[in-house]
Design an enzyme around this catalytic site. Structure first.
Site, PDB file in Angstrom:
ATOM      1  N   ASP A 425       0.863  -1.176   0.000  1.00 25.89           N
ATOM      2  CA  ASP A 425       0.000   0.000   0.000  1.00 25.89           C
ATOM      3  C   ASP A 425       0.905   1.233   0.000  1.00 25.89           C
ATOM      4  O   ASP A 425       2.104   1.132   0.275  1.00 25.89           O
ATOM      5  CB  ASP A 425      -0.880  -0.046   1.259  1.00 25.89           C
ATOM      6  CG  ASP A 425      -1.734   1.191   1.411  1.00 25.89           C
ATOM      7  OD1 ASP A 425      -2.280   1.643   0.397  1.00 25.89           O
ATOM      8  OD2 ASP A 425      -1.859   1.699   2.539  1.00 25.89           O
ATOM      9  N   ASP A 854      -1.414  -0.802   6.062  1.00 23.78           N
ATOM     10  CA  ASP A 854      -1.682  -0.300   7.406  1.00 23.78           C
ATOM     11  C   ASP A 854      -3.156  -0.085   7.691  1.00 23.78           C
ATOM     12  O   ASP A 854      -3.520   0.214   8.830  1.00 23.78           O
ATOM     13  CB  ASP A 854      -0.944   1.032   7.624  1.00 23.78           C
ATOM     14  CG  ASP A 854      -1.591   2.172   6.851  1.00 23.78           C
ATOM     15  OD1 ASP A 854      -1.716   3.275   7.394  1.00 23.78           O
ATOM     16  OD2 ASP A 854      -1.961   1.948   5.674  1.00 23.78           O
ATOM     17  N   ASP A 858      -6.591  -2.822   3.467  1.00 24.62           N
ATOM     18  CA  ASP A 858      -5.485  -3.706   3.071  1.00 24.62           C
ATOM     19  C   ASP A 858      -5.646  -5.127   3.606  1.00 24.62           C
ATOM     20  O   ASP A 858      -4.810  -5.990   3.316  1.00 24.62           O
ATOM     21  CB  ASP A 858      -4.147  -3.142   3.573  1.00 24.62           C
ATOM     22  CG  ASP A 858      -3.868  -1.749   3.035  1.00 24.62           C
ATOM     23  OD1 ASP A 858      -4.123  -1.528   1.835  1.00 24.62           O
ATOM     24  OD2 ASP A 858      -3.416  -0.886   3.807  1.00 24.62           O
TER      25      ASP A 858
END
Length: 1181
Positions: A425, A854, A858
């Site tokens: 990410d 995080d 995700d």
């Protein structure tokens, strides 16, 4: 009885409903139907109708076992492993006459190994039980009648009970909120235990129950709640409340979930709806996806191979035994010592086939040492200890948040050393997710002089020095979240701008259109904000710093202290909050509808440019061109942008919308959210553009250097982000994921042809044309990569294109292109697309994938990857809770993979290979001795020698190797990243290496057996002239085996510690002590080992000479192979070891020569960028 004065709400979060009211609903058709059958009698938990429904109790158990099921269930779990089941069968057969050894000696090792694992399981389950007991025995106040509340344990709660929860207490079950200590019946809830989010959520009771503000008010309260059945969805709730012959709809706004905590609220009253395992948090507590490392899977195949070898040896021996036994009569008692004329069925020449079958079973028992009985438990112990080292590595401790690394599972340690592709990410992972308001555009004019990290990186890329730190004119803000500087705007100067009225509306929108919670410090008067995202917090802070301070909110109003442009003084204005149309990943925008003090109805909206520009009205596009240009410039600078727009509503228009919106909101059905979205689509159009915001999300410390090291290690990095393509590309340059000279392959659907087709609004034609365009671009990219194979490529694809690239008939082509590129960036990716891309890479490459993120978006990606790494950042802990390993900063990934990953991979691989080596060495000596005795089933060793070989004399050195061994130090792991490729290419656990260790075991066994038998046969062994008997030969061979495998360990390890010295040489000493102690036991216990050491071995020089000669001879093949490999075919770690040995570690030229092996034309990062700049011809060498 406790009473409490009602508080006024000064903090809040608004929901998309008619603010402060609960409407009536006429159509409740789904209630009572399938999935909506729950009926709760509030304040009457024991009435006959309630007791007949048999709802589960509130007692919760997270344990795997109970006292009654522990033994059978745990045993079942252990014997599901094929090796353990095999040893169980062996143990059972050892009680039969076919067993070549004592049954007890076969059972004890199995009991030790299985017992150790069961004890570990039991301890873990005991800890879970203690947690359950603590939770079930927590207390809450429950209404017992007549307005009296008493403390009751959670486990005794029933559906329908009325409870009073105090501030900072957890909710004991899923509750319907009835009232709170605030006058408008709101409360604030922290849901970190549920979804990991740290921001507070606001809940509000129905207006009809908000008056239940004291204990006595509940004395005569009666209501019936009809709602959905228990389910795992945390964010939906459909139900109704029947109260005083009226029916009121219930929504998630009234639902308080178990394990969330009451915050900023003195107390609430609630009715218990779901208890125990029916609560949503327990419904969500499913086991995470089961992940096994590739080495463990391969190890199972090796075990099956050894089973095959064992079966084959037993079969060969049995065939030979059957033939020889059948010939005993024909050749006149050739094996006269077996008395074939008077023997049992096991040696009966007249029933040779039957004897062969019995011998086969005997051989299967005799050769069981081919299968390492302690392998699994040893690996579990090693992995747990490795995880402790990871957790306690101070180099991966983040002092700012007091967060160390956390290995949440130890199953995947060795996978950390085999990662081929990282899927990351961006926001909060590569960046800090700590937003700073930097620039904005209003009415076609750009404001703000700040310089971003991306702009500095781009300037360096182009060789410019314009953005050196010392020349940076951007002020250093002392306000977190605000780094804006422009003399035209600051200090109230905006009132002098030509477009000051538009600026005022722009700032006012920032101050009103949000869901932040203001928190006023009573001592200082300072205001801080609880916001759902860092972006939202930065907007409210920016509005405050620019003169529009949001300071108070109730359920129906927003209060803003504004700068009056005429008088120059601050005035407090109140905006009546009518509706909030919430943000979600589909809408990509949020709106509020307010009425100002002049009575105007305003719709204020902010959202992504991809959805906002198309919603502008004809009279609202005056500055669209300039704003688009500014948004693109902001994106080029790596900034996150939002478009701000508004619309003035007519009374009739709002009335029609409100009716439809209320009807959709009060619909009690599973598709309520879809109905709401349809209504909001109608009102959020014909907007007037105000401008755009630009906030900076700075790169985390050390990200470019970390990416550089990972790239040198040969690891590919994919970035999956929801940002615009321009933003993602420029962040890629800033963190050295992209570099000058790389050929960029861009796949997008923003071409004029596709835009023209989209204007036709024919879905089928759009989908067909888009897919063909994506397919064409992929094929063109593949052709370009094939043509210019020596160059470095970067693939960038947007979310629309990615949707088509992931279709079944296209994804293979997309993957073929992507894996040939040095870096891949997927822009505008949805959470589902992130998970699908991860699955594609994992299944398509058959290599180890690592996902790192995080946020809650995700989670799918982390669970889909072979290894999921959670960043414990500012987006809550949901990613961490779904991860396999948690770290606080992206830069720690460098040490986690290149150091711990490499070490764990090497240790586990070497440990397993050595396990097979030592067991084959031992097993082959047993086989050769049985062949030497005409396959008569005679074991070479005493029963207890056979049983304790794996458990005591050779097991601890292997565990020590798995925990402490290092081929090179951590400093060299980081200095020479290419070392990591040994794991990616799996050179240390390839079939070639496994076979090599097995052949080493075979050669050692052959040398030990034949040298021992030849050295001790047909000659005097002791002073009195006696020859070496069976028990002497067995003890001598066993001594040689123990010495050989332990010395082999000493040769194989690279890093000696005191512990390794103790366990290696201690294992040999333990053997002698055991032989001495066991031989001192009575003959009926020690059998063939009775005083064999004291009387036959200890005083015989030839015993020591044979041991020394045989051990040295058995190790010679390994020494020769190792010497040749180190000299002529060194592995990369061998080169580094030699460099260290020769003292060239600090020789820059030599180190650079070795390190250059890790740089390829397709790598990315600072080093590759520097190399391309200083020596552009290097790419073509």
């Amino acid at each position: 009885m406790r009473t409490c004065q009602k508080k006024k709400s000064h903090f809040g979060k608004i929901y998309s409903s008619k603010c402060g009211k609960g409407g009536l609903k006429e159509d409740h058709s789904q209630i009572g139907g399938p999935g909506f059958s729950r009926v709760v009698f509030c304040n009457e938990p024991d009435v006959l109708e309630a007791s007949g429904r048999n709802y589960v109790a509130n007692y919760v158990s997270s344990t795997k076992y109970t006292a009654a099921t522990f033994l059978p269930k745990s045993l079942f779990e252990q014997f599901r492993r094929v090796a353990n089941f095999y040893f169980l069968v062996i143990g059972i057969l050892s009680f039969t006459p076919i067993a070549p050894y004592n049954a007890v000696s076969a059972i004890i090792p199995l009991i030790i190994v299985i017992g150790a694992t069961m004890v570990k399981e039991g301890i873990e389950d005991w800890r879970r039980m203690q947690q359950d007991i603590e939770m079930n025995n927590r207390k809450v106040k429950v209404h017992k009648g007549n307005g009296v509340f008493t403390q009751t344990e959670w486990k005794n709660l029933k559906v329908g009970d009325m409870v009073r929860v105090e501030k900072d207490e957890f909710f004991p079950a899923d509750l319907v909120l009835l009232s709170s200590s605030y006058e408008d019946a709101v409360c604030y809830v922290e849901t970190m235990n549920l979804d990991g989010e740290t921001n507070l959520k606001l809940k509000q009771a129905l207006e009809v129950t908000s008056s239940l503000n004291e204990d006595t008010n509940l004395k005569d309260f009666k209501a019936i709640v009809k709602c959905e059945d228990p389910n795992a969805n945390l964010y939906t709730f459909v139900g109704t409340m029947d109260l005083e012959e009226q029916q009121y709809p219930l929504s998630p706004q009234q639902l308080l979930l178990r394990d969330s905590k009451l915050r900023n609220t003195d107390h609430i009253y609630g009715a218990v709806i779901f208890t125990g395992h029916d609560t949503k948090v327990i419904q969500n507590s499913t086991d995470p996806p089961s992940k096994r490392s590739k080495i463990e899977k391969k190890m199972d195949k090796v075990i099956y191979f050894l089973f095959g070898v064992l079966f084959l040896l037993a079969l060969i021996g049995s065939i030979y035994f059957g033939i020889t036994t059948g010939e005993d009569n024909e050749r006149g008692h050739r094996r006269w010592y077996l008395r074939p004329d008077d023997t049992s069925i096991f040696f009966d020449p007249n029933q040779a086939p039957v004897s062969a079958i019995y011998h086969f079973l005997t051989a299967m028992l005799l050769y069981n040492n081919f299968i390492p009985i302690s392998l699994y438990v040893s690996i579990e112990i090693v992995k747990v200890l490795q995880s402790i080292f990871i957790n306690r590595d101070v180099h991966m401790y983040y002092e700012e948040t007091d967060k160390p690394a956390q290995a949440r599972t130890s199953n995947l340690n060795e996978e950390l050393g085999q990662v081929h592709t990282i899927l990351s990410d961006k926001t909060g992972t590569l960046t800090c997710n700590s937003m700073e308001f930097l620039k904005f555009s209003v009415a076609g004019t750009a404001y703000g002089h700040g310089v971003t990290e991306v702009e500095r990186a781009m300037a360096k890329k182009n060789g410019s020095q314009d953005y050196d730190d010392e020349d940076n004119t951007s002020r250093k803000s002392f306000v977190k979240g605000f780094n804006f500087d422009d003399e035209r705007i600051m200090n109230g100067n905006w009132v002098n701008e030509e477009n000051s009225h538009v600026l005022r509306d722009f700032f006012r929108l920032l101050a009103i259109c949000h869901t932040a919670i203001p928190d006023v410090d009573v001592n200082t008067g300072n205001i801080t904000y609880e916001a759902e995202s860092p972006d939202e917090a930065s907007f409210v802070i920016a509005a405050r710093e620019l003169g529009f301070e949001f300071f108070k909110r109730t359920q129906t109003s927003v209060y803003v202290s504004e700068l009056n442009p005429i008088s120059g003084k601050r005035v407090e204005r109140t905006y009546m909050l009518l509706n909030v149309l919430e943000f979600n990943s589909t809408r990509k925008r949020m709106s509020v509808i307010v009425r100002d003090e002049e009575g105007k109805l305003l719709l204020l909206c902010k959202g992504a440019d991809s959805v906002m520009f198309e919603r502008l009205g004809k009279n609202g596009r005056e500055h669209e061109k300039e704003t688009r240009e500014h948004v693109n410039e902001y994106a080029d600078a790596g900034l996150r942008t939002l478009i701000l727009a508004y619309k003035e509503l007519g009374e009739e228009e709002y009335k029609n919308f409100d009716e439809k919106f209320s009807e959709a909101k009060n619909t009690v059905s599973a598709d309520r959210e879809e109905l709401i979205d349809e209504v909001t689509e109608e009102i959020e159009k014909d907007l007037i553009l105000l401008g755009a915001t630009a906030v900076e999300d700075k790169l985390q410390q050390g990200v470019p250097e970390c990416i550089d090291k990972l790239a040198q290690a040969g690891i590919k990095l994919w970035v999956l982000t929801g940002d615009k393509m321009e933003t993602a590309i420029n962040i890629g340059y800033a963190c050295s994921l992209l570099r000058q000279g790389m050929t960029q392959i861009t796949i997008t659907l923003e071409s004029p042809e596709i835009i023209a087709v989209e204007k036709m609004e024919e879905k089928y034609a759009i989908a067909k044309a888009s897919k063909q365009s994506v397919l064409k671009q992929i094929n063109e990219g593949k052709a370009l990569v094939s043509k210019l194979s020596s160059e470095a490529f970067a693939l960038i694809i947007d979310g629309k294109s990615l949707a088509y690239a992931l279709e079944d008939d296209v994804k293979k082509l997309f993957l073929e292109l992507a894996i040939r590129c040095a870096s891949v960036i997927c822009c505008r990716s949805s959470p589902k697309q992130k998970a699908l891309v991860t699955r594609l890479v994992k299944e398509g490459t058959k290599k180890t994938t690592l996902a790192i993120g995080d946020g809650a978006n995700d989670v799918g990606m982390l669970q889909e990857a072979d290894i999921g790494i959670g960043i414990s950042g500012v987006e809550g802990m949901q990613a961490v809770m779904s991860s396999d390993i948690a770290i606080a900063q992206f830069r720690f990934l460098e040490r986690l993979l290149l150091v711990h990953g490499h070490w764990c991979y090497r240790r586990i691989s070497s440990m397993i290979c050595y396990f097979f080596y030592k067991n084959i060495t031992f097993g082959i000596t047993v086989f050769l001795y049985e062949a030497f005795t005409s396959f008569s089933g005679q074991p070479a060793y005493n029963d207890w020698f056979l049983s304790l070989y794996n458990v005591f004399f050779t097991s601890l050195p292997v565990i020590a190797m798995g925990v402490f061994d290092q081929d090179v130090s951590a400093r060299f792991c980081l200095k020479f990243p290419l070392l990591y490729q040994e794991g990616v290419q799996n050179v240390l656990f390839s079939w070639r290496r496994i076979t090599g260790w097995m052949l080493n075991g075979v050669s050692s066994a052959i040398i030990i057996f034949f040298f021992c038998t030849k050295a001790l046969s047909l000659q005097a062994f002791k002073e009195d002239g006696k020859i070496a008997e069976y028990q002497i030969l067995g003890a001598t061979m066993y001594t040689c085996v123990v010495w050989t495998v332990n010395c082999q360990m000493a040769l194989a390890i690279n890093y000696f510690t005191l512990i390794q010295h103790i366990v290696i040489w201690g294992g040999i000493v333990l053997w002698y002590l055991f032989l001495l102690a066991y031989g001192a036991l009575p003959p009926r216990l020690s059998t063939t080992a009775y005083r064999v050491f004291l009387e036959s071995l200890v005083g015989t020089p030839s015993f020591y000479m044979v041991t020394l000669f045989v051990v040295v001879s058995a190790l010679v093949p390994y020494l020769i192979y190792n010497a040749i490999q180190s000299r002529f075919f060194p592995m990369y770690h061998g080169v580094i070891q030699w460099m260290r040995y020769e003292g060239k570690c600090d020789d820059p030229e030599y180190c650079n020569m070795v390190r250059q092996r890790s740089i390829r034309t397709t790598t990315v990062g600072l080093t590759a960028r520097s190399l391309a700049r200083t020596n552009p011809l290097e790419d073509h060498i």
